[in-house]
Design an enzyme around this catalytic site. Structure first.
Site, PDB file in Angstrom:
ATOM      1  N   ASN A   1      39.328  46.536  33.099  1.00 33.24           N
ATOM      2  CA  ASN A   1      38.627  46.114  34.332  1.00 33.24           C
ATOM      3  C   ASN A   1      39.234  46.823  35.540  1.00 33.24           C
ATOM      4  O   ASN A   1      38.539  47.421  36.356  1.00 33.24           O
ATOM      5  CB  ASN A   1      38.747  44.604  34.542  1.00 33.24           C
ATOM      6  CG  ASN A   1      38.311  43.813  33.328  1.00 33.24           C
ATOM      7  OD1 ASN A   1      37.512  44.296  32.543  1.00 33.24           O
ATOM      8  ND2 ASN A   1      38.829  42.618  33.174  1.00 33.24           N
ATOM      9  N   ASP A   2      40.555  46.721  35.630  1.00 30.26           N
ATOM     10  CA  ASP A   2      41.205  47.377  36.769  1.00 30.26           C
ATOM     11  C   ASP A   2      41.302  48.891  36.565  1.00 30.26           C
ATOM     12  O   ASP A   2      41.173  49.652  37.516  1.00 30.26           O
ATOM     13  CB  ASP A   2      42.602  46.788  37.009  1.00 30.26           C
ATOM     14  CG  ASP A   2      42.525  45.535  37.851  1.00 30.26           C
ATOM     15  OD1 ASP A   2      41.763  45.549  38.843  1.00 30.26           O
ATOM     16  OD2 ASP A   2      43.186  44.538  37.519  1.00 30.26           O
TER      17      ASP A   2
ATOM     18  N   HIS B   1      36.469  38.160  38.837  1.00 30.31           N
ATOM     19  CA  HIS B   1      37.097  37.103  38.052  1.00 30.31           C
ATOM     20  C   HIS B   1      36.235  35.863  37.883  1.00 30.31           C
ATOM     21  O   HIS B   1      36.377  35.139  36.904  1.00 30.31           O
ATOM     22  CB  HIS B   1      38.483  36.781  38.618  1.00 30.31           C
ATOM     23  CG  HIS B   1      39.474  37.828  38.225  1.00 30.31           C
ATOM     24  ND1 HIS B   1      39.773  38.890  39.041  1.00 30.31           N
ATOM     25  CD2 HIS B   1      40.149  38.030  37.062  1.00 30.31           C
ATOM     26  CE1 HIS B   1      40.634  39.678  38.408  1.00 30.31           C
ATOM     27  NE2 HIS B   1      40.875  39.186  37.213  1.00 30.31           N
TER      28      HIS B   1
ATOM     29  N   ARG C   1      46.011  34.415  31.499  1.00 28.40           N
ATOM     30  CA  ARG C   1      46.046  34.709  32.942  1.00 28.40           C
ATOM     31  C   ARG C   1      46.711  33.527  33.662  1.00 28.40           C
ATOM     32  O   ARG C   1      46.037  32.592  34.085  1.00 28.40           O
ATOM     33  CB  ARG C   1      44.624  34.905  33.476  1.00 28.40           C
ATOM     34  CG  ARG C   1      43.931  36.183  33.011  1.00 28.40           C
ATOM     35  CD  ARG C   1      42.578  36.343  33.687  1.00 28.40           C
ATOM     36  NE  ARG C   1      42.043  37.678  33.555  1.00 28.40           N
ATOM     37  CZ  ARG C   1      41.121  38.038  32.636  1.00 28.40           C
ATOM     38  NH1 ARG C   1      40.648  37.148  31.796  1.00 28.40           N
ATOM     39  NH2 ARG C   1      40.671  39.278  32.588  1.00 28.40           N
TER      40      ARG C   1
ATOM     41  N   ARG D   1      50.833  36.724  30.435  1.00 26.55           N
ATOM     42  CA  ARG D   1      50.922  37.730  31.495  1.00 26.55           C
ATOM     43  C   ARG D   1      51.541  37.075  32.719  1.00 26.55           C
ATOM     44  O   ARG D   1      51.117  35.994  33.123  1.00 26.55           O
ATOM     45  CB  ARG D   1      49.534  38.260  31.851  1.00 26.55           C
ATOM     46  CG  ARG D   1      49.621  39.245  33.006  1.00 26.55           C
ATOM     47  CD  ARG D   1      48.303  39.870  33.297  1.00 26.55           C
ATOM     48  NE  ARG D   1      47.402  38.958  33.962  1.00 26.55           N
ATOM     49  CZ  ARG D   1      46.142  39.292  34.279  1.00 26.55           C
ATOM     50  NH1 ARG D   1      45.680  40.473  33.964  1.00 26.55           N
ATOM     51  NH2 ARG D   1      45.367  38.450  34.896  1.00 26.55           N
TER      52      ARG D   1
ATOM     53  N   ARG E   1      35.585  45.962  41.999  1.00 22.32           N
ATOM     54  CA  ARG E   1      35.098  45.063  40.948  1.00 22.32           C
ATOM     55  C   ARG E   1      34.162  43.982  41.462  1.00 22.32           C
ATOM     56  O   ARG E   1      33.361  43.444  40.707  1.00 22.32           O
ATOM     57  CB  ARG E   1      36.293  44.340  40.304  1.00 22.32           C
ATOM     58  CG  ARG E   1      37.126  45.195  39.472  1.00 22.32           C
ATOM     59  CD  ARG E   1      38.421  44.495  39.078  1.00 22.32           C
ATOM     60  NE  ARG E   1      38.228  43.383  38.158  1.00 22.32           N
ATOM     61  CZ  ARG E   1      39.229  42.809  37.483  1.00 22.32           C
ATOM     62  NH1 ARG E   1      40.464  43.250  37.623  1.00 22.32           N
ATOM     63  NH2 ARG E   1      39.008  41.801  36.670  1.00 22.32           N
TER      64      ARG E   1
HETATM   65  C1  PEP Z   1      41.994  44.029  33.491  1.00 17.14           C
HETATM   66  O1  PEP Z   1      42.221  44.445  34.626  1.00 17.14           O
HETATM   67  O2  PEP Z   1      41.295  44.637  32.659  1.00 17.14           O
HETATM   68  C2  PEP Z   1      42.543  42.726  33.066  1.00 17.14           C
HETATM   69  C3  PEP Z   1      42.415  42.317  31.826  1.00 17.14           C
HETATM   70  O3  PEP Z   1      43.141  41.944  33.997  1.00 17.14           O
HETATM   71  P1  PEP Z   1      42.332  41.121  35.116  1.00 17.14           P
HETATM   72  O4  PEP Z   1      40.875  41.142  34.743  1.00 17.14           O
HETATM   73  O5  PEP Z   1      42.868  39.743  35.136  1.00 17.14           O
HETATM   74  O6  PEP Z   1      42.622  41.879  36.360  1.00 17.14           O
HETATM   75 MG    MG Z   2      43.782  43.579  35.806  1.00 14.65          MG
END
Ligand code: PEP
Ligand code: MG
Length: 588
Positions: free
Chosen positions: A465-466, A200, A307, A343, A476
């Site tokens: 991403n997740d 992040h 976010r 979100r 990550r």
């Molecule tokens: C993701 O996981 O792709 C996402 C957009 O949420 P975050 O990066 O805040 O976990």
């Molecule tokens: Mg995510």
């Protein structure tokens, strides 16, 4: 005698936020030195230690007053100032002062050892408290006492928020909470030993258009405060003490990069559609309200991912319902008439918010985060849902739930929303009763049952991403496995394809709001799979729009079909780059 020339050091890390910057290093050393233990001091030495302790208390107080003054001048929120006031109170605490002085005198020990011992006792005392709020106050005590210990050691207290001149911050790690606190005018860029492309802090750097390289492994050992350093956030190249000729090369590259960015504005007012007329909505990802101007300037057609967890960071206590309504209303009014997808709170893993540090988990990425945390903490969740609903009376808001792993969880989240609606109705408070709800698809189990999820939502948004973290089993934030971050991995592609197909079949919008959406080559594939909405950082909006306007939807679909049988990410990449070399051609 002339000063010896410093050694030139070239390092390669993971470039996570484009841009070239040259500046002076500011090395952030946050560790508190292990206090030395001197005993059997004579009486004169003992009194000197007491004086030293009191001088360190005064120094700490003066530092805190200076920080408070700066925050007031910068008109930082009341919350930040309240934290400083709490720390100032602790510095005057009789128990802390008297116990430490008593220990120095009775045991004839040095000040830092005595203070550290008193701190240990206090921390034990706080940890035993039943009340969570009081338990958490222990971290205030620890924080300010660490400042006193640092002052006793004679080392400078390093904090990003206290930077007085422009610099490139070098640190072992930078948390999302740190990035939130940075004085954007002072921090030219940052470099860390650890981290990955989708951690992040990397995402924040991109949002703030601040060049950054992570995963450098040993930058904190190689760079020193005051060194001149070049950062190329696109390639991940870092050069410490560069020669004049190298500086010149990078100066030119930087000019090129900046003129490339300016040239992209040509696309700003053009619709985002393929040559054969497929419309794709380009939205912005945001963490802080400061990012809104840039997103609007780059032509984002709404917010595809807000976010909200950043509202919960760097503060004591939770944001109230009214405070949240104010924040959401500001965003929705600014983006009007475009929609804003809010979100719900996604704390946990590398995002730690107020009150969350009390929960220590062995494996936080798979722990009580996001929707799981909210469903367990119904009061916190309800406050946020009420605030979002209240803000929905002022513009187009959609609600999105993060980390949904199955239909049961989605239903529970929607039930909490229905409860919040019923309360507001009973209180005669206005809100949009038809507010759309969506689920993030970022847990593989949700992707597998996407056909069931889309029956119960108005839209889905794939969090790549997740989704990649969980489906490829790559942490990550771990630089050692960052090489496995492969959006072209056939498993990732198949998963996205299946989700998009399920959504299209059900007539439900399918977006992508993970970092993949902002890279032209990946965006091309997403469009080919039938994704109709992409959400990204400000700088990527026009890059992706330029690409989408240059391709045909049918062509993208054909290429997506052709890559479906390929076995590896490199085979996919080779195929696409042979067919569509322009996807990889940036003009800088
Ligand atoms: C993701 O996981 O792709 C996402 C957009 O949420 P975050 O990066 O805040 O976990
Ligand atoms: Mg995510």
């Amino acid at each position: 005698m002339a000063e010896a020339k410093k050694q030139v050091v070239l390092m390669k890390g993971i470039g996570v936020s484009s841009g070239i910057v040259v500046g002076k290093v500011y090395l952030l050393e946050r560790g508190i030195p292990e206090p030395a233990h001197f005993c059997y001091l004579d009486m004169a030495e003992v009194e000197r230690e007491v004086d030293r302790f009191k001088a360190a208390l005064r120094e700490s107080r003066d530092q805190m007053l200076r920080i408070k003054k700066k925050m007031e001048d910068d008109q930082r929120g009341k919350e930040h100032i309240r934290i400083i006031d709490a720390h100032l109170m602790i510095l005057k605490d009789n128990m802390l002062i008297n116990d430490t002085v008593k220990l120095i005198r009775e045991e004839r020990v040095n000040a830092e050892w005595a203070l550290n011992k008193v701190l240990g006792d206090l921390m034990e005392f706080f940890a035993r408290m039943d009340d969570q709020y009081l338990r958490e106050r222990g971290s205030d005590v620890e924080h300010i006492v660490n400042r006193v210990l640092l002052n006793l050691s004679g080392r400078k207290h390093e904090s990003i928020s206290e930077l007085k001149t422009q610099a490139i911050v070098v640190a072992h790690d930078i948390t999302p909470a740190d990035t939130e606190q940075m004085d954007k005018a002072m921090v030219l860029g940052f470099l860390t030993d650890v981290g990955g492309r989708t951690s992040h802090s990397a995402i924040m750097a991109r949002s703030l258009e601040m060049p950054a390289v992570v995963g450098l492994e040993s930058i904190t050992r190689r760079a020193e405060t005051g060194d001149t350093i070049i950062v190329d956030g696109a390639t991940g190249t870092v050069i410490i003490n560069p020669s004049d000729s190298v500086m010149e090369v990078y100066r030119k590259r930087r000019e090129k990069f900046e003129s490339y960015g300016r040239a992209l504005f040509h696309y700003k007012d053009m619709p985002c559609e393929t040559k054969d007329g497929r419309r794709v909505r380009l939205m912005g990802n945001m963490e802080l309200s400061e990012e809104l101007d840039s997103l609007i300037e780059h032509g984002a057609e709404g917010i595809g991912l807000y976010r909200t967890e950043y509202l919960y960071m760097n503060r004591k206590g939770l944001p109230s319902e009214d405070e949240q309504v104010k924040a959401y209303k500001h965003v929705v009014k600014r983006m009007s008439p475009n929609p804003v997808i809010i979100r719900t709170l996604d704390v946990g893993a590398d995002k730690v918010a107020a009150g969350m540090d009390a929960v220590k988990e062995t494996n936080p990425a798979m722990g009580l985060r996001a929707i799981r945390f909210c469903l367990k903490n119904a009061g916190i969740f309800k406050t946020q849902l009420r605030a979002i609903l209240r803000a929905s009376a002022h513009g187009r808001i959609k609600i999105m739930f993060p980390m949904i792993s199955g239909v049961e969880e989605l239903r529970q989240a929607k039930a909490a929303l229905a409860e919040a609606k019923a309360e507001l109705k009973a209180e005669r408070i206005a809100f949009d009763d038809k507010i759309e709800t969506g689920a993030m698809i970022e847990v593989p189990s949700a992707a597998v049952i996407a056909d069931l999820i889309v029956k119960e939502t108005d839209f889905v948004s794939i969090g790549t991403n997740d989704l990649m973290q969980y489906s490829l089993a790559i942490d990550r934030v771990n630089e050692h496995v960052a090489y496995l971050y492969e959006p072209f991995h056939p498993a990732v592609l198949r998963t996205i394809k299946a989700v998009a197909e399920a959504a299209n079949k059900a007539g439900v919008s399918c977006g992508v709001c993970g970092e993949m959406a902002g890279e032209p080559a990946y965006a091309f594939i997403l469009v080919g799979f039938g994704v109709d909405q992409l959400s990204m950082n400000a700088f990527s909006v026009l890059r992706v729009k330029r690409l989408i306007r240059s391709i045909g939807y049918n062509e993208a679909k054909r290429i997506c079909k052709a890559i479906s049988g390929l076995a590896t990410a490199s085979e996919v990449e080779a195929y696409i780059s042979a067919k569509m070399p322009e996807l990889y051609k940036e003009e800088f």
